[in-house]
Design a protein around this motif. Sequence first.
Motif, PDB file in Angstrom:
ATOM      1  N   GLY A  35      76.500   4.721  13.203  1.00 46.68           N
ATOM      2  CA  GLY A  35      76.053   3.985  14.152  1.00 46.68           C
ATOM      3  C   GLY A  35      74.981   3.693  14.604  1.00 46.68           C
ATOM      4  O   GLY A  35      74.269   2.376  14.691  1.00 46.68           O
ATOM      5  N   ALA A  36      73.840   5.121  14.710  1.00 45.62           N
ATOM      6  CA  ALA A  36      73.149   4.963  14.915  1.00 45.62           C
ATOM      7  C   ALA A  36      72.129   4.582  13.492  1.00 45.62           C
ATOM      8  O   ALA A  36      70.803   3.615  13.621  1.00 45.62           O
ATOM      9  N   GLU A  90      65.497   3.868  22.133  1.00 42.71           N
ATOM     10  CA  GLU A  90      65.425   1.784  22.139  1.00 42.71           C
ATOM     11  C   GLU A  90      66.674   1.417  21.612  1.00 42.71           C
ATOM     12  O   GLU A  90      67.594   0.033  22.010  1.00 42.71           O
ATOM     13  N   ILE A  91      67.449   2.104  20.364  1.00 36.58           N
ATOM     14  CA  ILE A  91      68.283   1.179  19.955  1.00 36.58           C
ATOM     15  C   ILE A  91      69.857   1.908  20.615  1.00 36.58           C
ATOM     16  O   ILE A  91      71.003   1.489  20.424  1.00 36.58           O
ATOM     17  N   ARG A  92      69.860   1.948  21.542  1.00 35.75           N
ATOM     18  CA  ARG A  92      70.845   2.302  22.699  1.00 35.75           C
ATOM     19  C   ARG A  92      70.859   1.167  23.545  1.00 35.75           C
ATOM     20  O   ARG A  92      71.194   1.160  24.354  1.00 35.75           O
ATOM     21  N   LYS A  93      69.613   0.432  23.471  1.00 39.78           N
ATOM     22  CA  LYS A  93      69.271  -0.148  24.259  1.00 39.78           C
ATOM     23  C   LYS A  93      70.890  -1.712  24.892  1.00 39.78           C
ATOM     24  O   LYS A  93      71.351  -2.171  23.564  1.00 39.78           O
ATOM     25  N   GLU A 161      76.993   6.080  30.947  1.00 39.75           N
ATOM     26  CA  GLU A 161      75.698   5.977  30.022  1.00 39.75           C
ATOM     27  C   GLU A 161      74.594   5.588  29.918  1.00 39.75           C
ATOM     28  O   GLU A 161      73.298   6.673  30.738  1.00 39.75           O
ATOM     29  N   LEU A 162      74.066   4.077  30.264  1.00 42.41           N
ATOM     30  CA  LEU A 162      73.246   3.445  30.525  1.00 42.41           C
ATOM     31  C   LEU A 162      72.733   4.187  32.047  1.00 42.41           C
ATOM     32  O   LEU A 162      71.849   4.106  31.998  1.00 42.41           O
TER      33      LEU A 162
END
Length: 235
Positions: A35-36, A90-93, A161-162
């Motif tokens: 997913g990453a 950044e990619i988790r935003k 998580e966020l």
Amino acid sequence: MPKIIVAVDGYSSCGKSTTAKGVAAYLGYAYIDTGAMYRAVTLYFYTHHVALTNPKEVSRALENIKIDFKRNQETGRNETYLNGLNVEDEIRKLYIANWVSEVSAVSEVRKAMVAQQQRMARNRGVVMDGRDIGTVVFPDAELKVFMTAEPEIRAQRRQIELLQKGEMLDLDDILANIRKRDLIDTTRADSPLKQAENAVLVDTSFMTLDEQIDLVTRLADEKISESIRKNNTAL
Ligand code: DC
């Protein structure tokens, strides 16, 4: 000891990555978060204004994308690098989460990612999580797990998580994002999210992370013993 491939597929926020990481640590295997990889491609496309409808632009962009995972010595976490830059946070935003399903539905993108994932596991001994690992990337994986959970419970988990990362979001917005991604991921033409025929279904709605890790670890141990038995009979 024979090495196997553990494919962990399923919906987002079911505990896939934590389970996969825990199992990889137990087995001493590499953990690969596919997913990453799709998120890193999405970030590149976003910052370079790549039009998904223009196949030439997409192919050119993919040629310029290099994704690596490196271990952070301080935290022990595996972090995602896009063209040498650490993009893990950044990619988790949410702005990436809002676009990643559209980007990952593009066949050219999938072809490039699948080829890289297959190279990463050529010596087996990996736990890989994603949406199409057991169906497309490694249809011959020794152990396939398909994880699911109630959307409302997944939204609550994502919210926590966020929050831990300093992003405060409305539960309804998160739930809407989850439902939208589920719909795109399960209905796309290329490699839709679905349970592989021989995958073990794990509903994590009412399971703790430790229970999930224990269950998948036990299944992996069984598969490794099976491989040993097979190798012995073949001798
Ligand atoms: O696991 P994740 O939530 O970080 O994945 C982000 C998105 O990437 C997900 O909505 C669908 C896509 N994805 C995919 O299409 N195939 C994979 N093997 C992994 C992820």
